[in-house]
Design an enzyme around this catalytic site. Structure first.
Site, PDB file in Angstrom:
ATOM      1  N   GLY A   1       0.829  -1.210   0.000  1.00 31.25           N
ATOM      2  CA  GLY A   1       0.000   0.000   0.000  1.00 31.25           C
ATOM      3  C   GLY A   1       0.857   1.251   0.000  1.00 31.25           C
ATOM      4  O   GLY A   1       2.077   1.177   0.130  1.00 31.25           O
TER       5      GLY A   1
ATOM      6  N   ARG B   1      -0.434  -5.113  -5.244  1.00 29.09           N
ATOM      7  CA  ARG B   1      -0.381  -6.324  -4.414  1.00 29.09           C
ATOM      8  C   ARG B   1      -0.400  -7.517  -5.357  1.00 29.09           C
ATOM      9  O   ARG B   1      -0.734  -7.388  -6.533  1.00 29.09           O
ATOM     10  CB  ARG B   1      -1.570  -6.373  -3.461  1.00 29.09           C
ATOM     11  CG  ARG B   1      -1.580  -5.210  -2.481  1.00 29.09           C
ATOM     12  CD  ARG B   1      -2.478  -5.473  -1.293  1.00 29.09           C
ATOM     13  NE  ARG B   1      -2.614  -4.274  -0.485  1.00 29.09           N
ATOM     14  CZ  ARG B   1      -1.794  -3.948   0.511  1.00 29.09           C
ATOM     15  NH1 ARG B   1      -0.794  -4.738   0.836  1.00 29.09           N
ATOM     16  NH2 ARG B   1      -1.980  -2.843   1.192  1.00 29.09           N
TER      17      ARG B   1
ATOM     18  N   GLY C   1       6.382  -3.550   2.764  1.00 30.16           N
ATOM     19  CA  GLY C   1       6.166  -4.068   4.105  1.00 30.16           C
ATOM     20  C   GLY C   1       6.613  -5.518   4.269  1.00 30.16           C
ATOM     21  O   GLY C   1       7.468  -5.999   3.525  1.00 30.16           O
ATOM     22  N   ASN C   2       5.987  -6.183   5.224  1.00 25.17           N
ATOM     23  CA  ASN C   2       6.352  -7.572   5.527  1.00 25.17           C
ATOM     24  C   ASN C   2       6.290  -8.483   4.308  1.00 25.17           C
ATOM     25  O   ASN C   2       7.191  -9.269   4.069  1.00 25.17           O
ATOM     26  CB  ASN C   2       5.402  -8.117   6.593  1.00 25.17           C
ATOM     27  CG  ASN C   2       5.881  -7.765   7.972  1.00 25.17           C
ATOM     28  OD1 ASN C   2       6.432  -6.685   8.172  1.00 25.17           O
ATOM     29  ND2 ASN C   2       5.701  -8.657   8.920  1.00 25.17           N
ATOM     30  N   GLY C   3       5.180  -8.372   3.543  1.00 29.86           N
ATOM     31  CA  GLY C   3       4.999  -9.216   2.372  1.00 29.86           C
ATOM     32  C   GLY C   3       6.089  -8.963   1.345  1.00 29.86           C
ATOM     33  O   GLY C   3       6.725  -9.895   0.836  1.00 29.86           O
TER      34      GLY C   3
ATOM     35  N   ASP D   1       2.085   1.344   9.674  1.00 22.31           N
ATOM     36  CA  ASP D   1       1.681   0.866  11.005  1.00 22.31           C
ATOM     37  C   ASP D   1       2.832   0.860  12.013  1.00 22.31           C
ATOM     38  O   ASP D   1       2.615   0.639  13.186  1.00 22.31           O
ATOM     39  CB  ASP D   1       1.134  -0.574  10.922  1.00 22.31           C
ATOM     40  CG  ASP D   1      -0.133  -0.672  10.104  1.00 22.31           C
ATOM     41  OD1 ASP D   1      -0.643   0.380   9.686  1.00 22.31           O
ATOM     42  OD2 ASP D   1      -0.603  -1.806   9.867  1.00 22.31           O
TER      43      ASP D   1
ATOM     44  N   MET E   1      -5.324   3.304  10.748  1.00 21.15           N
ATOM     45  CA  MET E   1      -4.602   2.126  10.287  1.00 21.15           C
ATOM     46  C   MET E   1      -4.003   1.360  11.477  1.00 21.15           C
ATOM     47  O   MET E   1      -3.764   1.944  12.532  1.00 21.15           O
ATOM     48  CB  MET E   1      -3.467   2.510   9.333  1.00 21.15           C
ATOM     49  CG  MET E   1      -3.951   3.096   8.037  1.00 21.15           C
ATOM     50  SD  MET E   1      -4.293   4.816   8.241  1.00 21.15           S
ATOM     51  CE  MET E   1      -2.674   5.477   8.071  1.00 21.15           C
TER      52      MET E   1
ATOM     53  N   ILE F   1      -4.673   9.800   4.713  1.00 19.65           N
ATOM     54  CA  ILE F   1      -3.405   9.798   5.452  1.00 19.65           C
ATOM     55  C   ILE F   1      -2.298   9.158   4.612  1.00 19.65           C
ATOM     56  O   ILE F   1      -1.193   9.669   4.514  1.00 19.65           O
ATOM     57  CB  ILE F   1      -3.563   9.032   6.789  1.00 19.65           C
ATOM     58  CG1 ILE F   1      -4.519   9.781   7.722  1.00 19.65           C
ATOM     59  CG2 ILE F   1      -2.214   8.821   7.455  1.00 19.65           C
ATOM     60  CD1 ILE F   1      -4.854   9.053   9.000  1.00 19.65           C
ATOM     61  N   ARG F   2      -2.620   8.014   4.000  1.00 19.94           N
ATOM     62  CA  ARG F   2      -1.600   7.268   3.234  1.00 19.94           C
ATOM     63  C   ARG F   2      -1.022   8.073   2.084  1.00 19.94           C
ATOM     64  O   ARG F   2       0.115   7.850   1.668  1.00 19.94           O
ATOM     65  CB  ARG F   2      -2.224   5.992   2.656  1.00 19.94           C
ATOM     66  CG  ARG F   2      -2.439   4.901   3.637  1.00 19.94           C
ATOM     67  CD  ARG F   2      -3.331   3.808   3.100  1.00 19.94           C
ATOM     68  NE  ARG F   2      -3.195   3.583   1.670  1.00 19.94           N
ATOM     69  CZ  ARG F   2      -3.295   2.384   1.092  1.00 19.94           C
ATOM     70  NH1 ARG F   2      -3.495   1.322   1.829  1.00 19.94           N
ATOM     71  NH2 ARG F   2      -3.205   2.260  -0.198  1.00 19.94           N
TER      72      ARG F   2
END
Ligand code: ATP
Ligand code: MG
Length: 461
Positions: free
Chosen positions: A113, A177, A202-204, A233, A276, A386-387
Site C-alpha cells: 500500500g 499487491r 512491508g512484511n509481504g 503501522d 490504520m 493519510i496514506r
C-alpha cells in the site's frame, strides 16, 4: 555477545558465495578529518581523510538495563541474558565496495500500500547511486507485477527525473499487491541484467525480497537485494520507527481533531475515528496521545467488550452524561472477533478485515436508542487521506538517510538485508529477523499506560 549476534543478526555478504569477489576502493568520498590529524599538527594527508563505516562497527539493539523483574516492561534481568545486549551491523558507506559503478544496473520497486515518504526514498536511492557513478537506474512499475507484465516498461531514473518527486505523496513508480512467482521475477532480473535491487515495502514485500535474494544465491547471481521497510503501522521488529509513521500520526491527529469538533458541537455528539493498524495499534495509540482529545482508544493488542457492565458502550453513556460528548479512536484490526469472518483474502494473500469503525458506529446508535438517550454518532475513516500525503520534515530526513544507506549496503556487498533506525543509529539487519512477526504494542508498556492515563478510559472487560 558476538556469538548471539552471529546467530541472529549476521547479514549475508557476497563473499559468502563468491569468496574471491573483487573489491575496489570506493569513490564515495567523505571529507572528514581523521582524529590522528589533530596530533600531526598540520592539514591531514590523503591517508587521513576518512569517514567510512568499518564492517565491524555495531549498533546496540536495546539500551536499557532493568534492575528488577518488577520494573515496567522488564524482559530479562539475568546478567547472562544476551537478549538485552545484542548488536547489529552499523549502516553507511564502506571504503571497499564490491560492485564497479559502471557495471551496475540498479532497479527500484515499490510494493504493497501507499505510505508517506516512498518518493523521498526513491529519490535518495537514485541520487546516491549517481554519486557512486551508476548510470543505469530503472524503476519497475507497479510493484513486483512490473517484472512480468510486458505492458509495463521499466522507467529510466536519474537525478533529473526524481528531483522534485518528494513534493508529492504516493509513489512515482506505482504500487500493487500480488504478482508473479519469485522464479519469474529472478528470470526477469537476469534478462534485464539487474544486479542491484532496491525493494520498498512491508512484511509481504520483504518476504518476497528475501525469496528473490535466496533464488539469486541458488543461481549464483552476483546481485545485491536491499529492502527499505515501508509500513505506516510501524510494525517492523527492532526498529525505532519506520518512515511515514510520524506523518501518519500527524495526519491522524487532524482527523481526531475534526471528530472532536463535530462531537463537541453536536448535542450528545460521539465521534468515531478508525485509523490504520492491522495487527498493531501504534498509530491509534500515538495519535490519541498526540491529540489529547480521545476518550477511548481501542487497539488490536488489548481485548475489550462493547456490551456489558464494563463495556465500551456503558462508558460512552457515562461520558455523554458527564462531558456531553466523546471521541473513540479505533485501530482497524481491533475487535475483529465481533465481526463476521468472511475468510476473504486480497491479491497478496492478506486477510481482508471487517470494518470495526462501522460496527462501533452501528452498535453505539443501537445502544443509545435502546436506553432512550439521544446520541449523534459520526464516523470518520481518514485512511486513504493519510496514506497519500507527502512526508513531513522528520520523515523526509529519515527517508533520506534510509535511501542513502540502502545504496551503501548494496555497494558494500550485502544482500538479503534491510535498513532501519535502531536506538537513533542506522543499521542493516537480515530480512528474516525483521519479518519473523509483526511488532505490536505491549499492553504492559509505559507508552500504553501513558495513553490510558491520557484518555482516562477503564479496562473494558
Ligand atoms: P503493506 O504494509 O502495504 O501490506 P506489504 O509489503 O506487506 O505492504 P503485500 O501486499 O502483503 O504488502 O505484499 C507485497 C508484495 O509482496 C506482493 O506483490 C506479494 O505478492 C509479495 N509477497 C507477499 N508475501 C510474500 C511471500 N511470503 N513470499 C513472496 N512474496 C510475497
Ligand atoms: Mg502487509
Amino acid at each position: 555477545y558476538e556469538r548471539d549476534f552471529e546467530e541472529r543478526f549476521n547479514i549475508p555478504h557476497i563473499t559468502d558465495v563468491f569468496p574471491d569477489a573483487e573489491a575496489i576502493r570506493s569513490t564515495f568520498c567523505l571529507k572528514m578529518r581523521s582524529p590522528t590529524a589533530e596530533f600531526s599538527g598540520g592539514y591531514p594527508s590523503d591517508e587521513e581523510w576518512h569517514g567510512y563505516i568499518n564492517n565491524k562497527d555495531r549498533v546496540l539493539l536495546k539500551v536499557i538495563k532493568y534492575s528488577s523483574p518488577t520494573s515496567a516492561g522488564a524482559v530479562c534481568i539475568d546478567p547472562d541474558c544476551t537478549w538485552i545486549e545484542q548488536w547489529v551491523h552499523r549502516a553507511g558507506p564502506r571504503e571497499k565496495i564490491y560492485f564497479r559503478p559502471e557495471k551496475v544496473k540498479a532497479a527500484i520497486v515499490t510494493c504493497g500500500g501507499l505510505c508517506p515518504g516512498l518518493n523521498d526514498v526513491i529519490r535518495h536511492i537514485v541520487i546516491t547511486l549517481e554519486i557512486y557513478g551508476v548510470k543505469n537506474v530503472v524503476g519497475i512499475p507497479f510493484g513486483y507485477r512490473g517484472f512480468s507484465d510486458k505492458n509495463l516498461p521499466e522507467m529510466p531514473l536519474s537525478r533529473k527525473v526524481v528531483q522534485n518527486i518528494h513534493l508529492s505523496g504516493g509513489s512515482l513508480l506505482g504500487v500493487s499487491r500480488g504478482g508473479p512467482p519469485v522464479g519469474e521475477i529472478v528470470d526477469s532480473m537476469e534478462e534485464r541484467g539487474i544486479n542491484m535491487l532496491f525493494v520498498l515495502g512491508g512484511n509481504g514485500t520483504h518476504a518476497g525480497a528475501n525469496a528473490i535474494h535466496n533464488e539469486c544465491l541458488k543461481r549464483r547471481m552476483k546481485v545485491a537485494v536491499v529492502g527499505v521497510p515501508k509500513t505506516i503501522d510501524n510494525d517492523i521488529l527492532h526498529m525505532d520507527k519506520t518512515f511515514g509513521f510520524d506523518t501518519a500520526v500527524e495526519e491522524a491527529q487532524r482527523a481526531i481533531n475534526s471528530a472532536y469538533i463535530e462531537a463537541h458541537s453536536a448535542y450528545h455528539g460521539i465521534g468515531v475515528v478508525k485509523l490504520m493498524g492491522r495487527s498493531s495499534g501504534f498509530i491509534a495509540m500515538q495519535a490519541s496521545l498526540a491529540s489529547g482529545q480521545v476518550d477511548i482508544c481501542l487497539i488490536p493488542e488489548v481485548h475489550f467488550n462493547l456490551h456489558g457492565p464494563h463495556g465500551v458502550l456503558k462508558h460512552l453513556k457515562y461520558l455523554i452524561e458527564t462531558k456531553g460528548s466523546a471521541v473513540i479512536c479505533v485501530a482497524e484490526g481491533a475487535g475483529q472477533s465481533f465481526l463476521e469472518n468472511t475468510n476473504a483474502k486480497d491479491a497478496s494473500g492478506n486477510k481482508v478485515l471487517g470494518d470495526i469503525g462501522v460496527h462501533i458506529q452501528q452498535e453505539t446508535k443501537k445502544y443509545f436508542k435502546e436506553i432512550g438517550v439521544s446520541a449523534d454518532v459520526k464516523y470518520i475513516d481518514p485512511t486513504y487521506m493519510i496514506r497519500a500525503v507527502r512526508a513531513n520534515a522528520s520523515d523526509g530526513i529519515l527517508c533520506t538517510v534510509l535511501g542513502q544507506n540502502a545504496v551503501h549496503g548494496a555497494f558494500a556487498g550485502y544482500s538479503g538485508i534491510t535498513v532501519g533506525i535502531i536506538n537513533t543509529h542506522y543499521a542493516y539487519l537480515p530480512i528474516p529477523q525483521v519479518i519473523a512477526y509483526a511488532k505490536s504494542v505491549d499492553p504492559n508498556s509505559r507508552m500504553w499506560h501513558r495513553c490510558l492515563t491520557s484518555t482516562g478510559q477503564p479496562d473494558f472487560i
